[in-house]
Motif scaffolding. Structure first.
Motif, short mmCIF file in Angstrom:
data_model
loop_
_atom_site.label_atom_id
_atom_site.label_comp_id
_atom_site.label_asym_id
_atom_site.label_seq_id
_atom_site.Cartn_x
_atom_site.Cartn_y
_atom_site.Cartn_z
N LEU A 198 -4.50 -28.08 21.04
CA LEU A 198 -3.94 -27.54 22.90
C LEU A 198 -4.10 -25.73 22.31
CD1 LEU A 198 -1.01 -30.30 23.17
CD2 LEU A 198 -3.49 -29.76 23.75
N PRO A 199 -3.82 -25.17 23.89
CA PRO A 199 -3.85 -23.91 23.81
C PRO A 199 -2.71 -23.33 23.08
CG PRO A 199 -4.42 -24.67 25.35
CD PRO A 199 -4.11 -25.57 25.05
N SER A 200 -1.37 -23.85 23.13
CA SER A 200 -0.09 -23.30 22.11
C SER A 200 -0.14 -24.16 21.19
CB SER A 200 0.38 -24.58 22.75
OG SER A 200 0.79 -25.48 22.77
N GLN A 201 -1.28 -24.53 20.26
CA GLN A 201 -1.17 -24.99 19.31
C GLN A 201 -2.00 -23.49 18.17
OE1 GLN A 201 -2.84 -28.67 19.27
NE2 GLN A 201 -1.27 -28.87 17.66
N VAL A 202 -2.57 -22.27 19.29
CA VAL A 202 -3.86 -21.71 19.29
C VAL A 202 -2.61 -19.92 17.81
CG1 VAL A 202 -5.37 -19.58 19.02
CG2 VAL A 202 -5.78 -21.89 20.23
N ASP A 203 -2.91 -20.05 16.60
CA ASP A 203 -2.62 -19.32 16.20
C ASP A 203 -3.39 -18.54 15.32
OD1 ASP A 203 -2.95 -21.18 14.04
OD2 ASP A 203 -1.04 -21.67 13.42
N THR A 204 -3.14 -17.63 14.20
CA THR A 204 -4.19 -16.73 13.17
C THR A 204 -4.71 -17.68 12.34
OG1 THR A 204 -2.02 -14.86 13.26
CG2 THR A 204 -4.07 -15.05 11.44
N VAL A 229 -14.53 -13.44 16.94
CA VAL A 229 -13.28 -13.75 17.15
C VAL A 229 -11.75 -12.93 17.27
CG1 VAL A 229 -11.48 -14.66 15.21
CG2 VAL A 229 -13.94 -15.18 15.33
N LYS A 230 -12.14 -11.30 17.51
CA LYS A 230 -11.49 -10.66 17.63
C LYS A 230 -11.12 -10.35 19.31
CE LYS A 230 -11.52 -7.05 13.19
NZ LYS A 230 -12.06 -6.05 13.02
N ARG A 231 -12.56 -10.66 19.98
CA ARG A 231 -12.03 -10.69 21.30
C ARG A 231 -11.71 -12.03 21.50
NH1 ARG A 231 -11.69 -7.72 23.77
NH2 ARG A 231 -13.51 -7.99 25.51
N ILE A 232 -11.62 -13.52 21.51
CA ILE A 232 -11.08 -14.48 21.22
C ILE A 232 -9.22 -14.13 21.34
CG2 ILE A 232 -10.41 -16.73 20.63
CD1 ILE A 232 -13.05 -16.14 22.52
N ALA A 233 -9.44 -14.01 20.14
CA ALA A 233 -7.76 -13.14 19.85
C ALA A 233 -7.11 -12.37 21.53
CB ALA A 233 -7.64 -12.25 18.54
N GLY A 234 -8.25 -11.39 21.43
CA GLY A 234 -8.19 -10.86 22.30
C GLY A 234 -7.88 -11.34 24.37
N LEU A 235 -8.38 -12.69 24.07
CA LEU A 235 -8.50 -13.51 25.27
C LEU A 235 -7.84 -14.21 25.56
CD1 LEU A 235 -10.24 -14.79 27.52
CD2 LEU A 235 -11.09 -16.53 25.91
N ALA A 240 -2.17 -15.40 28.42
CA ALA A 240 -0.94 -15.15 27.85
C ALA A 240 -0.48 -14.29 28.81
CB ALA A 240 -0.13 -15.25 26.87
N LEU A 241 -0.76 -13.84 29.26
CA LEU A 241 -0.41 -12.37 30.58
C LEU A 241 -0.62 -12.93 32.46
CD1 LEU A 241 -0.79 -9.70 28.39
CD2 LEU A 241 1.33 -11.04 28.63
N ALA A 246 0.07 -19.39 33.43
CA ALA A 246 1.11 -19.83 32.69
C ALA A 246 0.53 -21.56 32.64
CB ALA A 246 1.46 -19.27 33.59
N GLU A 247 0.69 -22.67 32.82
CA GLU A 247 0.61 -24.01 32.76
C GLU A 247 -0.10 -24.22 31.08
OE1 GLU A 247 -1.76 -26.46 35.38
OE2 GLU A 247 -2.29 -24.70 36.39
N TYR A 248 -0.98 -23.72 30.68
CA TYR A 248 -1.58 -24.16 29.71
C TYR A 248 -0.51 -23.55 28.57
CZ TYR A 248 -5.20 -24.34 33.18
OH TYR A 248 -5.94 -25.08 34.31
N GLY A 249 -0.34 -22.45 28.60
CA GLY A 249 0.53 -22.96 27.11
C GLY A 249 0.57 -21.38 26.07
N PHE A 250 -0.58 -20.80 26.98
CA PHE A 250 -0.69 -19.74 25.92
C PHE A 250 0.04 -18.64 25.27
CE2 PHE A 250 -4.84 -21.32 27.92
CZ PHE A 250 -6.14 -21.34 27.09
N HIS A 251 -0.60 -18.46 24.16
CA HIS A 251 0.43 -16.88 23.29
C HIS A 251 -0.16 -15.65 23.05
CE1 HIS A 251 0.76 -19.85 20.21
NE2 HIS A 251 0.34 -19.00 19.60
N CYS A 252 0.16 -15.14 22.93
CA CYS A 252 -0.24 -14.03 22.98
C CYS A 252 -0.60 -13.57 20.41
CB CYS A 252 0.37 -11.68 22.47
SG CYS A 252 -0.75 -11.21 21.97
N VAL A 253 -1.61 -14.10 20.40
CA VAL A 253 -1.89 -14.12 18.65
C VAL A 253 -2.82 -12.58 18.20
CG1 VAL A 253 -4.25 -15.37 19.34
CG2 VAL A 253 -3.20 -15.89 17.09
N ASP A 254 -2.66 -12.81 16.84
CA ASP A 254 -3.22 -11.29 16.56
C ASP A 254 -4.41 -12.71 15.54
OD1 ASP A 254 -1.37 -9.72 16.53
OD2 ASP A 254 -0.21 -10.85 14.68
N HIS A 255 -5.31 -11.24 14.87
CA HIS A 255 -7.15 -12.09 14.47
C HIS A 255 -6.64 -12.28 13.14
CE1 HIS A 255 -8.13 -8.04 12.86
NE2 HIS A 255 -7.58 -7.33 14.56
#
Length: 689
Positions: A198-204, A229-235, A240-241, A246-255
């Motif tokens: 899920l989008p909420s599970q995406v981490d480094t 992958v750096k661009r995906i981290a930016g995506l 997330a902003l 907002a409903e999908y649960g994205f959060h900011c993540v570092d590459h």
């Protein structure tokens, strides 16, 4: 036992799944499945080492694979299907073209997707003499041929999935997000769908898995995959902003990548003790400001004057007693007091270069052994020197060409050991022996540059010589399009900053081909150095600005031809003003500074890099200013070996020995070619009718 058999045996014994073994090894989840199930797949050594550590065994490389000769033969077998046979003929032709350009022997070169990817990554359209679009077609066809040899099938994509991830992808495509984020999104959401994340599970950690997946499942280099992958981290951070997501649960993540400029991953602050001494007393000493003991030059002169004043002089000799401060101190006096004489000091540029090299050596040693160098004296210990050079060489061992980096570092350390620390002669001899051991064993032009020069033949050579005309034609074509799109607008008003910077490259290319001045002299040309006579320009570089010259040596003139002078005049009169930053109207340089921030009155140090991008695109080779110097000497001596004194004057070498060292061994193939021509001529004369 093959690689695949060893992995299958391990899975049977441990009861692990392929996914579990992949995760245990720190790889992307499908890594083991790809190795076992994709015919002909050849994982990289890093992946095999990671798997080997997880399995507690040493894994061998994959078994010998199909050679390109076998692939070409396979493509030549008629299938009876007209479309397939037509495709195979095209693939066969393009495979042969690429193999010739790569100088690969089809009978011995194994089909390897990863190596092919790296090959094309180092090429451009000019390498094969193609237009950019045709070059991409050749690459695509070459990879298609490899997939035929390796059993590749059509890869699934985001278009083959449905549900949450497809909905997010479609929402991104219809949003106002930047175009590059839209283009990158599909592959990432296909990966998430396949891994059921899920989008909420995406981490480094997930991004690291995705990176490994991209590296092994696509025709992209590691560098390209890392950028993706750096661009995906930016995506992810952007989504997330965005309120719409907002409903999908994205959060900011570092590459998952650190600062790639520091491959040893050792902070500079770790070397604080060594750098405190290096940047302080050592720097002042090596630049001639102080003696080894910290005595300033003024104090040294005052001390000698006091000694002279205390000497008892009688009779007429008293009339010759030198005035205070009036005696010029000899080199012997300065050296005996611990000062470096002028020819032994380092300039600011040399100091910065050597500092970087020595820092890299200390980092390499600490990263590989945990040993921390804390002083200049400790750095110059022969045992430490040997360990540093070994660590640096090991870190650079994967490079294609032998590197002189370790021996250059050794020479800098030797200067510290001998002239600053004052180590015994036996230890200096030990360091000299180490430098010899790590030397590349060759003088003159480096093997890397020789390899490049050998490729500049025929059309490539001509395109390099005509680079100014080619770039000018391209700028004119862009201007023509702009004028058509803006009727009534003056042609010069359509010249934008990027076009103007390309015209900078035109002028720089003309100057480098005229005499190939060194990088600092080429980018640092001042308008006041340019003189005109009957429409022809001459750039005169002052002697003190030229390497190895002082005020008693001649200046370095760079005369330009008719076309080159006209382009320079046009650039100065009508183009240069368009690249001047606001508030930099009094910039004295021919190529003014282009960055957004920075003090006024500086030169455009990024110009060589921009020019190299053009030479890579047009010629197929990245030509730095120093390679231009080699090219001119190489080209002229190849045409006429008797031009050695002329090449010496052209390149501004102070002695003929320097020219000989670099160009006397131009290339044995040239001698062999001349002999073959002579032999053929003699055979024709001797042939009976």
């Amino acid at each position: 036992m093959s690689l695949q058999d060893k992995i299958r045996e391990h899975l049977e014994i441990t009861g692990l799944s392929m996914r579990a073994l992949s995760m245990e090894a720190g790889l992307y989840p499908k890594a083991v499945a790809t190795i076992l199930n994709r015919p002909g797949h050849r994982p990289g050594r890093k992946i095999l080492d990671a798997l080997g550590r997880a399995m507690n065994v040493e894994l061998p490389d994959t078994e010998p694979r199909t050679t390109y000769a076998q692939l070409i033969t396979r493509l030549g077998i008629a299938t009876g299907d007209r479309d397939v046979d037509s495709r195979n003929r095209r693939l066969r032709s393009r495979v042969n073209t690429v193999l010739r350009a790569a100088e690969w022997v089809p009978e011995t070169e194994e089909v390897d997707r990863r190596r092919a990817v790296e090959l094309f990554a180092g090429w451009s359209a000019a390498t094969l003499g193609l237009a950019p679009r045709s070059f991409h077609s050749y690459k695509s066809d070459f990879m298609t041929a490899i997939d035929l040899a390796c059993g590749g099938n059509r890869k699934q994509s985001i278009r083959d999935v449905s549900g949450l991830h497809r909905d997010i992808y479609e929402a991104i495509q219809s949003s106002t997000l930047p175009e590059d984020l839209k283009l990158n999104a599909g592959a990432f959401f296909f990966f998430l769908d396949r891994e059921r994340l899920l989008p909420s599970q995406v981490d480094t950690h997930v991004l690291l898995q995705y990176f490994h997946y991209r590296c092994d499942d696509t025709a992209k280099t590691e560098a390209v995959c890392r950028k993706h992958v750096k661009r995906i981290a930016g995506l992810c951070c952007r989504l997330a902003l965005e309120p719409a997501f907002a409903e999908y649960g994205f959060h900011c993540v570092d590459h998952p990548f650190g600062d790639q400029r520091d491959k040893y991953d050792v902070p500079v602050s770790t070397l604080e003790g060594f750098l405190r001494e290096f940047d302080g007393p050592f720097t002042r000493w090596v630049m001639g400001m102080e003696s080894r003991e910290g005595l300033s030059h003024a104090d040294f002169v005052a001390h000698l004057d006091r000694e002279d004043a205390e000497k008892k002089v009688t009779g007429k000799l008293a009339l010759l007693k030198p005035r205070k401060g009036g005696k010029k101190k000899t080199e012997a006096e300065r050296k005996s007091a611990g000062f470096l004489v002028e020819d032994e000091t380092w300039s600011e540029a040399t100091l910065a270069n050597r500092r970087g090299i020595l820092v890299a050596g200390a980092k390499a040693l600490f990263a590989s052994t945990g040993y921390l160098i804390e002083s200049v004296e400790e750095y110059s210990d022969p045992t430490v020197v040997e360990a540093v050079l070994e660590a640096v060489t090991a870190a650079n061992s994967s490079k294609e060409f032998p590197s002189s980096y370790a021996s250059t570092m050794g020479k800098a350390i030797k200067k510290m050991a001998r002239d600053y620390v004052g180590r015994p002669d036996t230890e200096i001899d030990d360091i000299a022996s180490l430098i010899s051991d790590y030397s590349t064993g060759s003088k003159g032009i480096a093997e890397r540059n020789k390899a490049k020069l050998r490729k500049i033949v025929g059309e490539k050579e001509q395109r390099l010589l005509d680079l100014g005309e080619i770039l000018t034609d391209e700028v004119n074509a862009r201007l023509d399009r702009s004028v058509r799109q803006h009727p009534g607008m003056k042609r010069l008003d359509c010249l934008d900053v990027e076009m103007a910077r390309d015209m900078m490259c035109v002028v720089a290319s003309d100057i480098l081909l005229a005499r190939a001045p060194r990088k600092a002299n080429a980018t640092g040309i001042k308008l006041s150095w340019i003189s005109w006579r009957e429409g022809l320009a001459t750039i005169t570089v002052p002697n003190i600005e030229v390497k190895m010259r002082d005020g008693s040596d001649p200046d370095l003139p760079i005369p330009l031809g008719g076309n080159e002078s006209r382009r320079l005049r046009l650039y100065i009169d009508k183009v240069r003003c368009r690249v001047l930053r606001e508030g930099d109207d009094r910039n004295p340089y021919l190529f003014p500074f282009q960055a957004i921030t920075g003090a006024p009155g500086q030169a455009y140090s990024g110009l060589p890099e921009r020019l190299m991008r053009h030479t890579k695109r047009v010629v197929g080779i990245r030509m730095n200013p120093h390679l231009y110097r080699h090219f001119l000497g190489w080209l002229w001596l190849r045409e006429d070996p008797n031009r050695l004194p002329d090449v010496q004057r052209l390149l501004g070498h102070k002695t003929l020995e320097t020219t000989l060292e670099f160009y006397a061994e131009i290339d044995e193939t040239l001698a062999l070619e001349r002999w073959q021509k002579h032999l053929t001529k003699r055979k024709i004369r001797g042939t009976r009718s």
